[in-house]
Write an enzyme that holds these catalytic residues in place. Structure first.
Site, mmCIF file in Angstrom:
data_model
loop_
_atom_site.group_PDB
_atom_site.id
_atom_site.type_symbol
_atom_site.label_atom_id
_atom_site.label_comp_id
_atom_site.label_asym_id
_atom_site.label_seq_id
_atom_site.Cartn_x
_atom_site.Cartn_y
_atom_site.Cartn_z
ATOM 1 N N PHE A 91 2.398 -8.112 -3.399
ATOM 2 C CA PHE A 91 1.156 -7.660 -4.023
ATOM 3 C C PHE A 91 0.742 -6.336 -3.378
ATOM 4 O O PHE A 91 0.635 -6.232 -2.160
ATOM 5 C CB PHE A 91 0.093 -8.738 -3.824
ATOM 6 N N CYS A 92 0.534 -5.301 -4.201
ATOM 7 C CA CYS A 92 0.065 -3.999 -3.738
ATOM 8 C C CYS A 92 1.030 -3.452 -2.677
ATOM 9 O O CYS A 92 2.222 -3.366 -2.913
ATOM 10 C CB CYS A 92 -1.374 -4.123 -3.223
ATOM 11 N N VAL A 93 0.539 -3.098 -1.481
ATOM 12 C CA VAL A 93 1.413 -2.583 -0.434
ATOM 13 C C VAL A 93 2.468 -3.625 -0.066
ATOM 14 O O VAL A 93 3.594 -3.275 0.315
ATOM 15 C CB VAL A 93 0.594 -2.182 0.803
#
Length: 545
Positions: free
Chosen positions: A270-272
């Site tokens: 998720f994301c980074v």
């Protein structure tokens, strides 16, 4: 750094607005201002400022307030038009537009007590108690070091957020690994590993039972593991990107497979966390290792060609300054990027919603912010080790090296994301201001193997945390969830089908096809090598920045 700063100043100085466009904007401004003045002379209720900041009846009921608000909106529109009309260096233009956005948001008359009739009326009605309460809340926020976006006293991690039952089954200096208790008699034989962003705490994926991605996945019969990153202190101030990949993602993959006995896992970043997971799997593939049967990327970058508004914060001078003050070139070889600074930066990407709205409510009107689990998580910030942070800034946002085969070395291996040859589910949020959905879509052109892309409504977080039971929003899918996806995000959207409700069931159906057969659920977490250490959510998530 001096040369790059000079280049920045020169690019700003080179901006201009075409003379004909400037004349047109000036003429239209005079016409609209004249019309506004004439309308204000018609008397009470003649002006109704069309903006939610001025929606309270007090704004329309007071002609001076209505005129002030209407003139502000006219000035704001004109400034934006001027900023949009700028010609010159693209990045310099974007920086001016961002600065104009910040100034316009900050200068709203609603932000000033003397100009806000709603706040003044409340002060009179409460005989000043609203102002007293506002000052008390201001002092509280100054002491805690950040603006309160929610009533933080209502939430307690492990009690009413991050409540899915489970056990910590492994820990090192970088993370704890949580194994969640099954909710079904049988589970899929292939376990599932969450890799959340280390820039935030993991429990965005496990807020409360009714909106928990973790609980949803466990209820679908998956054996779920979660990385809970530590909130770094000075002991990790010199940790770098390789440390997080090797001692973080590699270890989590290894331990999850060891405990479950499976050769491969299904993994989500998720994301980074998606950038880190993609980097880790590609690095392992270069070594001939393939620990994941499928990959899910949620609002994540692999290709940083288009980073949206975040691009205004990153240039050579800024990155070099960070490297010299907290990165590997700093006097101590590292330092900490404080979580509060990161949180403030992200809030000012949406200043009206995440900053000034609370300034007005908390301080001018003396209203306590409402209890909202997502905003509590948002305020629970985390630090980052400087060398990790600066490596990330330079090699992703600044130079976009991850998608250039061999341009960087990770854990001793030249990185080639083209080695990600496995079924991949990629999700983007249509109104995401952190990972523009077109950039999330760009990952479909990086990974190999079968690819599925789904677009959700709303933003970076609200689009992701959208449980089916709420029956909110909508999502877009390829007509056949096909493997062959067009090169262009806009071409994909033109052919996509919009469906009501959450995208979670689409993902769950896809994931079930990569999870293997059903086996009896484990009677206890961990194994002999990795016995339970403590109950979820563990100690690491409780550490404050």
């Amino acid at each position: 750094m001096g040369r790059s700063l000079g280049t920045t100043v020169q690019s700003l100085a080179g901006l201009s607005v075409p003379a004909d466009e400037m004349q047109r904007i000036q003429q239209e401004y005079v016409q609209e201002a004249t019309a506004l003045w004439n309308k204000s002379l018609e008397g009470q209720d003649a002006l109704k400022p069309a903006d939610k900041r001025f929606s309270a009846p007090e704004w329309s009921a007071h002609p001076a307030a209505a005129f002030t608000a209407s003139l502000y909106l006219l000035n704001a529109r004109t400034l934006r038009r001027l900023a949009d009309a700028l010609q010159g260096d693209d990045k310099a233009c974007e920086r001016v537009r961002f600065a104009v956005q910040q100034w316009v948001a900050a200068s709203s008359p609603s932000n000033f007590l003397a100009l806000n009739p709603e706040a003044l009326k409340k002060a009179i009605d409460t005989r000043g108690s609203s102002l007293t309460q506002g000052v008390q809340q201001l002092m509280h926020d100054l002491r805690q070091g950040h603006l309160s976006q929610t009533d933080e006293s209502v939430f307690h991690v492990g009690q009413n957020v991050a409540t899915s039952p489970g056990q910590v089954v492994f820990e090192n200096a970088f993370f704890q690994l949580i194994e969640y208790a099954p909710l079904t008699d049988t589970v899929y034989e292939r376990p599932f590993l969450f890799v959340p962003p280390c820039i935030n705490k993991f429990y965005i994926l496990d807020l409360q039972p009714e909106n928990s991605v973790v609980r949803y996945l466990v209820s679908q019969g998956h054996r779920v593991f979660m990385i809970s990153w530590v909130n770094p202190d000075e002991s990790l101030a010199q940790a770098n990107w390789d440390d997080y990949i090797e001692q973080g993602v590699f270890e989590a993959l290894r331990v999850t497979r060891d405990i479950s006995g499976a050769d491969q896992v299904n993994a989500l970043g998720f994301c980074v966390g998606g950038t880190m997971l993609g980097t880790a799997l590609a690095t392992m593939a270069a070594r001939g290792e393939h620990p994941a049967a499928s990959l899910t990327l949620l609002t994540a970058f692999l290709d940083f060609s288009q980073t949206g508004i975040m691009d205004v914060f990153v240039d050579e001078a800024t990155v070099r300054m960070r490297e010299m003050t907290m990165g590997p070139d700093s006097p101590k070889g590292g330092g900490l990027m404080r979580g509060g600074d990161l949180a403030a930066t992200f809030s000012f990407l949406r200043p009206n919603d995440l900053v000034w709205n609370y300034v007005v409510g908390n301080y001018l009107k003396g209203e306590p912010p409402p209890a909202f689990d997502l905003l509590y998580w948002n305020s629970d910030s985390t630090n980052l080790p400087g060398p990790f942070y600066t490596w990330y800034l330079r090699n992703t946002y600044l130079e976009n090296k991850l998608v250039q085969p061999g341009a960087v070395t990770v854990c001793g291996e030249p990185l080639n994301l083209g080695l990600l040859d496995l079924p991949t589910f990629i999700y983007g949020s249509r109104e995401d201001h952190i990972v523009p959905w077109e950039s999330a879509y760009a990952s479909t052109q990086v990974v190999q193997g079968p690819r599925t892309f789904v677009l959700g409504a709303s933003g970076h977080i609200a689009g992701v945390i959208n449980p089916p039971e709420k029956k909110k929003r909508s999502h877009w899918v390829s007509g056949s969830l096909a493997q062959a996806l067009p090169d262009s995000a806009s071409a994909w959207l033109d052919a996509a089908e919009e469906r009501p409700g959450s995208w979670w069931p689409v993902w769950a159906d896809w994931l079930a096809g990569h999870a293997g057969r059903q086996v009896p659920a484990p009677k206890r977490p961990g194994n002999r090598t990795y016995p339970p250490i403590e109950a979820a959510p563990g100690r690491y998530v409780l550490r404050k920045a």
